[in-house]
Write a protein that holds these residues in place. Structure first.
Motif, PDB file in Angstrom:
ATOM      1  N   ILE A 341      96.706  -0.550  -5.764  1.00 22.50           N
ATOM      2  CA  ILE A 341      96.896  -1.995  -5.825  1.00 22.50           C
ATOM      3  C   ILE A 341      95.537  -2.687  -5.755  1.00 22.50           C
ATOM      4  CG2 ILE A 341      97.259  -2.201  -3.331  1.00 22.50           C
ATOM      5  CD1 ILE A 341      99.364  -4.369  -4.023  1.00 22.50           C
ATOM      6  N   LYS A 342      95.332  -3.660  -6.653  1.00 21.38           N
ATOM      7  CA  LYS A 342      94.053  -4.353  -6.741  1.00 21.38           C
ATOM      8  C   LYS A 342      94.310  -5.845  -6.970  1.00 21.38           C
ATOM      9  CE  LYS A 342      91.829  -0.360  -8.926  1.00 21.38           C
ATOM     10  NZ  LYS A 342      91.152   0.139 -10.144  1.00 21.38           N
ATOM     11  N   SER A 343      93.320  -6.648  -6.575  1.00 21.75           N
ATOM     12  CA  SER A 343      93.394  -8.081  -6.855  1.00 21.75           C
ATOM     13  C   SER A 343      92.794  -8.350  -8.230  1.00 21.75           C
ATOM     14  CB  SER A 343      92.636  -8.866  -5.781  1.00 21.75           C
ATOM     15  OG  SER A 343      91.245  -8.569  -5.845  1.00 21.75           O
ATOM     16  N   GLU A 344      93.005  -9.569  -8.711  1.00 27.77           N
ATOM     17  CA  GLU A 344      92.468  -9.953 -10.012  1.00 27.77           C
ATOM     18  C   GLU A 344      90.945  -9.864 -10.024  1.00 27.77           C
ATOM     19  OE1 GLU A 344      93.953 -10.577 -12.730  1.00 27.77           O
ATOM     20  OE2 GLU A 344      95.980 -11.299 -12.355  1.00 27.77           O
ATOM     21  N   GLU A 345      90.311 -10.286  -8.930  1.00 25.19           N
ATOM     22  CA  GLU A 345      88.853 -10.257  -8.856  1.00 25.19           C
ATOM     23  C   GLU A 345      88.335  -8.822  -8.856  1.00 25.19           C
ATOM     24  OE1 GLU A 345      84.932 -11.483  -8.666  1.00 25.19           O
ATOM     25  OE2 GLU A 345      86.762 -12.594  -9.156  1.00 25.19           O
ATOM     26  N   GLU A 346      88.974  -7.950  -8.093  1.00 22.03           N
ATOM     27  CA  GLU A 346      88.563  -6.542  -8.078  1.00 22.03           C
ATOM     28  C   GLU A 346      88.704  -5.902  -9.450  1.00 22.03           C
ATOM     29  OE1 GLU A 346      89.748  -5.461  -3.437  1.00 22.03           O
ATOM     30  OE2 GLU A 346      91.104  -4.977  -5.087  1.00 22.03           O
ATOM     31  N   LYS A 347      89.788  -6.221 -10.143  1.00 21.87           N
ATOM     32  CA  LYS A 347      89.982  -5.666 -11.479  1.00 21.87           C
ATOM     33  C   LYS A 347      88.932  -6.206 -12.443  1.00 21.87           C
ATOM     34  CE  LYS A 347      92.097  -3.278 -14.609  1.00 21.87           C
ATOM     35  NZ  LYS A 347      92.016  -1.802 -14.594  1.00 21.87           N
ATOM     36  N   ARG A 348      88.604  -7.485 -12.327  1.00 26.79           N
ATOM     37  CA  ARG A 348      87.592  -8.058 -13.203  1.00 26.79           C
ATOM     38  C   ARG A 348      86.243  -7.379 -13.011  1.00 26.79           C
ATOM     39  NH1 ARG A 348      83.531 -11.296 -12.932  1.00 26.79           N
ATOM     40  NH2 ARG A 348      83.828 -11.621 -10.714  1.00 26.79           N
ATOM     41  N   GLN A 349      85.854  -7.172 -11.746  1.00 24.05           N
ATOM     42  CA  GLN A 349      84.590  -6.495 -11.478  1.00 24.05           C
ATOM     43  C   GLN A 349      84.610  -5.063 -11.997  1.00 24.05           C
ATOM     44  OE1 GLN A 349      83.913  -6.808  -7.267  1.00 24.05           O
ATOM     45  NE2 GLN A 349      83.584  -9.022  -7.317  1.00 24.05           N
ATOM     46  N   GLN A 353      82.032  -3.515 -14.773  1.00 21.56           N
ATOM     47  CA  GLN A 353      81.246  -2.308 -14.547  1.00 21.56           C
ATOM     48  C   GLN A 353      81.490  -1.274 -15.636  1.00 21.56           C
ATOM     49  OE1 GLN A 353      82.207  -0.990 -10.596  1.00 21.56           O
ATOM     50  NE2 GLN A 353      81.146  -2.692  -9.600  1.00 21.56           N
ATOM     51  N   GLN A 354      82.735  -1.138 -16.071  1.00 22.43           N
ATOM     52  CA  GLN A 354      83.027  -0.195 -17.138  1.00 22.43           C
ATOM     53  C   GLN A 354      82.355  -0.604 -18.435  1.00 22.43           C
ATOM     54  OE1 GLN A 354      87.300  -0.013 -17.294  1.00 22.43           O
ATOM     55  NE2 GLN A 354      87.479   1.264 -15.468  1.00 22.43           N
ATOM     56  N   MET A 355      82.422  -1.900 -18.759  1.00 22.55           N
ATOM     57  CA  MET A 355      81.761  -2.375 -19.962  1.00 22.55           C
ATOM     58  C   MET A 355      80.252  -2.203 -19.863  1.00 22.55           C
ATOM     59  SD  MET A 355      83.979  -5.825 -20.739  1.00 22.55           S
ATOM     60  CE  MET A 355      83.013  -6.198 -22.192  1.00 22.55           C
ATOM     61  N   HIS A 356      79.734  -2.457 -18.686  1.00 22.01           N
ATOM     62  CA  HIS A 356      78.299  -2.267 -18.470  1.00 22.01           C
ATOM     63  C   HIS A 356      77.908  -0.811 -18.665  1.00 22.01           C
ATOM     64  CE1 HIS A 356      74.340  -2.840 -16.687  1.00 22.01           C
ATOM     65  NE2 HIS A 356      74.582  -1.795 -15.918  1.00 22.01           N
ATOM     66  N   ALA A 357      78.733   0.094 -18.156  1.00 21.80           N
ATOM     67  CA  ALA A 357      78.445   1.525 -18.300  1.00 21.80           C
ATOM     68  C   ALA A 357      78.570   1.973 -19.754  1.00 21.80           C
ATOM     69  CB  ALA A 357      79.386   2.341 -17.419  1.00 21.80           C
ATOM     70  N   MET A 358      79.570   1.443 -20.459  1.00 27.92           N
ATOM     71  CA  MET A 358      79.749   1.818 -21.861  1.00 27.92           C
ATOM     72  C   MET A 358      78.605   1.306 -22.725  1.00 27.92           C
ATOM     73  SD  MET A 358      83.827   1.137 -22.295  1.00 27.92           S
ATOM     74  CE  MET A 358      83.759   1.431 -24.056  1.00 27.92           C
ATOM     75  N   GLY A 359      78.134   0.108 -22.438  1.00 24.70           N
ATOM     76  CA  GLY A 359      77.066  -0.457 -23.239  1.00 24.70           C
ATOM     77  C   GLY A 359      75.694   0.027 -22.849  1.00 24.70           C
ATOM     78  N   GLY A 360      75.599   0.827 -21.846  1.00 23.77           N
ATOM     79  CA  GLY A 360      74.296   1.301 -21.404  1.00 23.77           C
ATOM     80  C   GLY A 360      73.668   0.330 -20.436  1.00 23.77           C
ATOM     81  N   GLY A 361      73.676  -0.984 -20.794  1.00 24.34           N
ATOM     82  CA  GLY A 361      73.196  -2.022 -19.906  1.00 24.34           C
ATOM     83  C   GLY A 361      71.698  -1.943 -19.688  1.00 24.34           C
ATOM     84  N   PRO A 362      71.123  -3.030 -19.174  1.00 32.08           N
ATOM     85  CA  PRO A 362      69.687  -3.029 -18.902  1.00 32.08           C
ATOM     86  C   PRO A 362      69.357  -2.155 -17.710  1.00 32.08           C
ATOM     87  CG  PRO A 362      70.698  -5.058 -18.106  1.00 32.08           C
ATOM     88  CD  PRO A 362      71.767  -4.307 -18.835  1.00 32.08           C
TER      89      PRO A 362
END
Length: 543
Positions: A341-349, A353-362
């Motif tokens: 179970i997660k809150s909306e804010e936790e899911k957003r973060q 993080q997943q998108m950041h990891a997929m994109g490599g990120g700075p």
């Protein structure tokens, strides 16, 4: 007519719920043992009781073998030839009885016989209880509180005693001797020293039985109970389903004005009960199981491992989890699925993080945070923290786990990271710039004066050697003196305004160049002084 002794045996058998033959066998074994003890012999001995007269006798028996050579035990075996001298009709394999006088048996022998009888009767009674209740596990029985022990409660089931351990009791319940309650039979423990029937008031089967008794629709099968999850004395969740589309399963269990469910709650001493409608669709069932919390969405994470993810609004998270996690724990038991179970804010973060990891990120090196000294940077790098992004994602607790990083250093790192990203709190002063030494000031002023002098000389030389018309033609950009001479006053004014603006930007650029030169020098001094300060702080932390 049976003797008085045999009549007493029959009475005892009825009270204990065992067969009279068992008690008679116990008496015969007891007299045989007492006689053997009295005569101090190892001969095979049996007891015999006459039901009519009540007389109890003991005798030694010997087995008949064919030849003397076959005799292996002279005490308990006898050859055929010798046996026929005593009993002519005896055959090989038969037995010869030699009765012993039991009249000399005294008080000690009688006490021994009494103990043997009690032991045999007790074993027979336990066997009878086992056969009576072993196949009735899960059945709800009516019981009377017989006595209260420090941890357990002993009940009288009529034919046997039952024990309810502490872990099978509800924390809301207190019992008194003579009180009648309903209990669930868990198992029969033959190895127990005391009562071997184990009962419970915390089992989900008790709630199911109470609903069957109070709700006619459940009793006749119109409404079925599909799942029950219970924490005795706290809360119970029960999922019901109707076989008739015209019958509301939840309404049938609740009853008019809640009369049916309130009766069950009183029987359970105030335990809370949540009645929900069962659904074959696991996501719908999960939403209902987590009531009274409102669920935003449910998704299946792993079908094979039976794991789902539940997202709730930030304001509903604590309600969905429940006190000490009780609500989500009961829902997981009801569904027999794992619930994350997660809150909306936790899911957003998490998604970020997943998108950041997929994109490599700075991946900015941590050395770019100039407010941190070399000592702190070395400790962070040694701990595997090499990027600014990784440092920014760490919590104060995680930073304190880094060797050599204390509470004050954590605060310093937090401030430095915020400043690196340009985040300053209201009223927070920017880092203090260390004073520039005299020699560096002189270098900076000399460089600035030289720039100004070069600009003035260039301007003076240009204006001294050229006529006003030529200078104006260069400002217009054509270089044609005759064309400038034919311009009107308004056109000349517009050209002058435009040139003034351009001159202003040029002056601003010059000032910016000087400021950057000054800042480069002062930043170098600030970094040097900051490193000296960090080394002093780190030394104090180690002290």
């Amino acid at each position: 007519m049976a003797s008085v002794l045999y009549q007493s045996i029959e009475t005892l058998s009825r009270d204990k719920g065992i067969e009279p033959a068992v008690v008679v066998g116990a008496v015969e074994d007891a007299i045989a043992l007492a006689t053997r003890k009295y005569y101090k012999t190892q001969e095979n001995m049996r007891g015999e009781m006459d039901k009519e007269t009540g007389e109890i006798r003991a005798y030694v028996f010997k087995t008949v073998v064919e030849t003397p050579e076959q005799v292996e035990d002279e005490v308990n075996q006898i050859p055929l030839e010798q046996a026929r001298e005593l009993a002519p009709e005896v055959e090989v394999g038969g037995e010869l009885r030699f009765y012993k006088d039991t009249t000399p048996l005294g008080r000690i022998a009688a006490q021994m016989a009494k103990q043997v009888i009690f032991q045999k009767v007790r074993e027979a009674e336990r066997d009878t209880v086992f056969l009576e209740y072993n196949h009735r596990a899960g059945e709800v029985l009516n019981a009377t509180v017989k006595r209260l022990e420090p941890m357990d409660v002993i009940f009288d089931l009529g034919k046997a005693e039952a024990r309810m351990p502490k872990r099978e009791q509800s924390r809301l319940e207190q019992f008194s001797v003579g009180e009648r309650v309903r209990v669930v039979l868990l198992r029969v423990d033959r190895a127990a020293k005391g009562p071997q029937v184990i009962v419970s008031r915390a089992a989900p089967a008790l709630v199911q039985n109470l609903f069957q008794s109070e709700v006619p629709e459940i009793y006749d099968g119109t409404v079925t109970i599909r799942a029950i999850a219970r924490e005795a004395g706290e809360r119970t969740k029960i999922a019901v389903m109707s076989r008739d589309k015209d019958v509301d399963p939840v309404g049938a269990c609740v009853g008019m004005k809640g009369m049916r469910v309130q009766s069950i709650i009183r029987e359970l001493r105030g335990e809370k009960i949540d009645i929900i409608e069962f659904s074959e669709e696991i996501t719908t069932f999960a939403e209902k199981a987590l009531q009274p919390a409102k669920v935003a969405r449910v998704s299946i994470v792993d079908l094979a491992d039976k794991q789902i993810e539940v997202i709730v609004d930030d304001t509903q998270l604590s309600l969905a989890i429940g006190k000490k996690g009780q609500n989500v724990r009961l829902a997981a038991k009801l569904l027999q699925w794992k619930i994350d179970i997660k809150s909306e804010e936790e899911k957003r973060q998490e998604v970020e993080q997943q998108m950041h990891a997929m994109g490599g990120g700075p991946t900015t090196p941590v050395e770019q945070i100039t407010e941190l000294g070399e000592t702190i940077l070395e400790k962070l790098i040694a701990a595997g923290i090499t990027t600014v992004e990784e440092l920014a994602d760490m919590t104060p607790e995680q930073l304190e786990e880094v060797p050599g990083i204390g509470e004050k250093t954590v605060e310093k790192i937090s401030v430095a990271v915020r400043h690196y990203f340009g985040q300053y709190e209201e009223g927070e002063a920017r880092p203090v710039v260390a004073p520039v030494e005299g020699e560096q000031v002189a270098v900076i002023e000399a460089a600035a004066s030289e720039v100004e002098a070069v600009e003035e000389d260039t301007l003076a030389s240009d204006t001294e050697t050229k006529t006003p018309e030529e200078v104006l033609a260069e400002r217009v950009g054509t270089g044609d003196v005759e064309e400038v001479a034919n311009l009107s006053a308004e056109e000349l004014a517009e050209i002058e305004d435009l040139n003034s603006a351009n001159d202003g930007y040029s002056d601003a650029d010059n000032r910016e160049a000087r400021i950057e030169l000054e800042n480069d020098a002062t930043d170098e001094l600030v970094n040097e002084s900051q490193e000296v300060s960090d080394e002093g702080i780190d030394g104090n932390d180690r002290g």
